[in-house]
Design a protein around this motif. Structure first.
Motif, short mmCIF file in Angstrom:
data_model
loop_
_atom_site.label_atom_id
_atom_site.label_comp_id
_atom_site.label_asym_id
_atom_site.label_seq_id
_atom_site.Cartn_x
_atom_site.Cartn_y
_atom_site.Cartn_z
N ARG A 1 1.21 8.61 2.65
CA ARG A 1 2.80 8.96 2.54
C ARG A 1 3.27 9.67 3.09
O ARG A 1 4.11 10.12 4.04
N VAL A 2 2.42 11.25 2.47
CA VAL A 2 3.66 12.51 2.82
C VAL A 2 3.03 12.86 3.90
O VAL A 2 4.20 13.34 4.86
N LYS B 1 5.95 13.62 7.27
CA LYS B 1 5.77 14.72 7.66
C LYS B 1 5.12 15.22 9.23
O LYS B 1 4.98 15.89 10.05
N ASN B 2 5.43 13.88 9.75
CA ASN B 2 5.00 13.81 10.95
C ASN B 2 3.38 13.88 11.69
O ASN B 2 3.11 14.00 13.07
N ALA B 3 2.05 13.65 10.53
CA ALA B 3 0.85 14.10 11.21
C ALA B 3 0.59 12.46 11.70
O ALA B 3 1.30 11.40 11.53
N ARG B 4 -0.63 12.81 12.37
CA ARG B 4 -1.19 11.55 12.80
C ARG B 4 -2.31 11.26 11.94
O ARG B 4 -3.40 12.07 11.46
N VAL B 5 -1.98 9.90 11.27
CA VAL B 5 -2.79 10.18 9.43
C VAL B 5 -4.12 8.68 9.82
O VAL B 5 -3.28 7.88 10.66
N TYR B 6 -5.08 8.62 9.57
CA TYR B 6 -6.41 7.75 9.75
C TYR B 6 -6.82 7.36 8.71
O TYR B 6 -6.86 8.30 7.45
N ALA C 1 -6.57 -1.84 3.46
CA ALA C 1 -6.55 -0.96 4.45
C ALA C 1 -4.60 -1.63 5.05
O ALA C 1 -3.67 -0.99 5.17
N GLU C 2 -4.69 -2.38 5.76
CA GLU C 2 -4.18 -3.49 6.49
C GLU C 2 -2.82 -3.80 5.45
O GLU C 2 -1.89 -2.83 5.49
N GLY C 3 -2.94 -3.51 4.72
CA GLY C 3 -1.50 -4.09 2.91
C GLY C 3 -1.05 -3.27 3.07
O GLY C 3 0.43 -3.02 2.75
N ALA C 4 -1.79 -1.69 2.90
CA ALA C 4 -1.48 -0.41 2.52
C ALA C 4 -0.27 0.27 3.84
O ALA C 4 0.50 0.61 3.94
N ILE C 5 -1.01 0.01 4.93
CA ILE C 5 -0.21 0.54 6.49
C ILE C 5 0.99 -0.78 6.43
O ILE C 5 2.07 0.00 6.84
N GLU D 1 3.43 4.72 11.22
CA GLU D 1 2.23 3.96 11.89
C GLU D 1 0.74 4.54 11.38
O GLU D 1 0.41 4.91 11.60
N ALA D 2 0.71 4.37 9.95
CA ALA D 2 -1.00 5.11 9.54
C ALA D 2 -1.43 3.98 10.37
O ALA D 2 -1.96 2.39 10.70
N LEU D 3 -3.22 4.55 10.77
CA LEU D 3 -4.55 4.28 11.70
C LEU D 3 -5.31 3.67 10.70
O LEU D 3 -6.22 4.54 9.95
N PHE D 4 -5.87 2.33 10.80
CA PHE D 4 -7.26 2.04 10.34
C PHE D 4 -8.48 2.68 10.69
O PHE D 4 -8.75 2.92 11.85
N LEU D 5 -9.48 3.80 9.57
CA LEU D 5 -10.66 3.67 10.14
C LEU D 5 -11.61 2.80 8.81
O LEU D 5 -11.54 3.46 7.60
N SER D 6 -12.30 1.92 9.29
CA SER D 6 -13.54 1.27 8.95
C SER D 6 -14.50 2.47 8.67
O SER D 6 -15.08 2.91 9.07
N LEU D 7 -14.56 2.54 6.96
CA LEU D 7 -15.55 3.72 5.94
C LEU D 7 -15.97 3.08 5.08
O LEU D 7 -15.20 2.67 4.13
#
Length: 312
Positions: free
Chosen positions: A46-47, A51-56, A65-69, A79-85
């Motif tokens: 969130r933070v 602050k305009n970062a590109r976040v995976y 993850a989709e719910g959190a996004i 928009e956060a980006l999902f990365l399966s891990l």
């Protein structure tokens, strides 16, 4: 008396002099947050987004993850980006890294945030390791190892000339002073342990790993830190029996507070000089857990983990 004071100091820390308002603009910064769909990881995402970062958001469950996004989009407009891990499946980690590298050429911050605490003793990773050590330590080691080429490239070419790796440990690391090698995979020695012992061992392992990472790659621009984020009310408590978890929640802090120290390490301008440091709540330096900075132990753990992932 020293240990007792350290535990008390970390459980009831003074108010932080550093806040998320001090996080600089992160435009152009690429970050991965493991376990970013809940708790401290969610607040870290969130933070960073604000602050305009590109976040995976690196998570095992696509649904969660989709719910959190969606929640993050509502809170931040970003928009956060999902990365399966799945850190408990070593072969899947390689696929995750390949997916990331197909989309990005730089990685400025890796938050090794995800973890599991106190699962039933019968639970193991896909490769037969103790679930807590396999996920918290070995899984993050393999993820970091595979990402090191892009992290090192970023350190060479970025304006800061650094790339940061923030690994979450715990106050539990203070309660375990060694690694019992015959308990890392399933067997008679492991089955004699309580899950709380195995958890503390894994958090000690996180601290040892971060110290060795700092020694090996600090001169190449990698800034590796280990963090005790504080005693935080998150989903990690889900395996505690109700008669322990219910009262415990009255003595815990919120996830936004827990995100303070990792964010300090990962984003603050001064954090570029934190290589090899152990950080404690809230946004302070603390002594590394007993013997976690021993270079002989660090090398032994690194070699053991290298052997586990050889040939994957």
């Amino acid at each position: 008396m020293g240990l007792a004071w350290s535990l008390l100091d970390q459980c009831y820390p003074p108010a932080s002099r550093w806040t998320v308002d001090d996080v600089p603009d992160m435009t152009g910064i690429v970050a991965i947050v493991t376990g970013g769909n809940s708790g401290i990881g969610f607040e870290t995402c969130r933070v960073l987004l604000e602050k305009n970062a590109r976040v995976y958001m690196a998570s095992r469950s696509k649904t969660k993850a989709e719910g959190a996004i969606v929640d993050l989009r509502r809170l931040t407009g970003k928009e956060a980006l999902f990365l399966s891990l799945d850190l408990a499946d070593l072969r899947s980690i390689k696929s995750s890294v390949e997916a990331f590298k197909s989309r990005e050429k730089e990685l400025h911050i890796l938050f090794n945030n995800a973890g599991v605490m106190f699962p039933p003793l019968g639970q193991l990773t896909a490769d037969g390791y103790d679930l807590q050590f396999g996920t918290n330590v070995l899984g993050h080691f393999y993820l970091t190892r595979l990402l090191l080429p892009i992290l090192l490239y970023t350190a060479r070419t970025s304006l800061e000339k650094k790339a940061r790796i923030v690994t979450l440990s715990s106050i539990g690391a203070e309660l375990h002073k060694c690694i019992e090698w015959d308990t890392l995979k399933d067997g008679a020695a492991r089955r004699k342990k309580f899950n709380i012992e195995l958890y503390c061992q894994s958090k000690f392992g996180n601290a040892v790993f971060a110290q060795e990472l700092a020694r090996k790659y600090g001169e190449d621009g990698i800034v590796a830190t280990a963090i005790n984020p504080g005693n935080i009310n998150t989903d990690l408590l889900r395996y505690l029996p109700w008669f322990l978890s219910a009262p415990a929640r009255y003595f815990l802090y919120t996830p936004p507070t827990g995100a303070l120290t990792p964010l300090w390490a990962g984003t603050s301008p001064e954090g570029s000089e934190f290589n090899g440091k152990f950080l404690i709540p809230w946004a302070r330096f603390g002594p590394p857990p007993h013997d976690s900075d021993d270079p002989v132990l660090g090398e032994k753990l690194w070699d053991w983990m290298e052997a586990q992932v050889k040939g994957l």
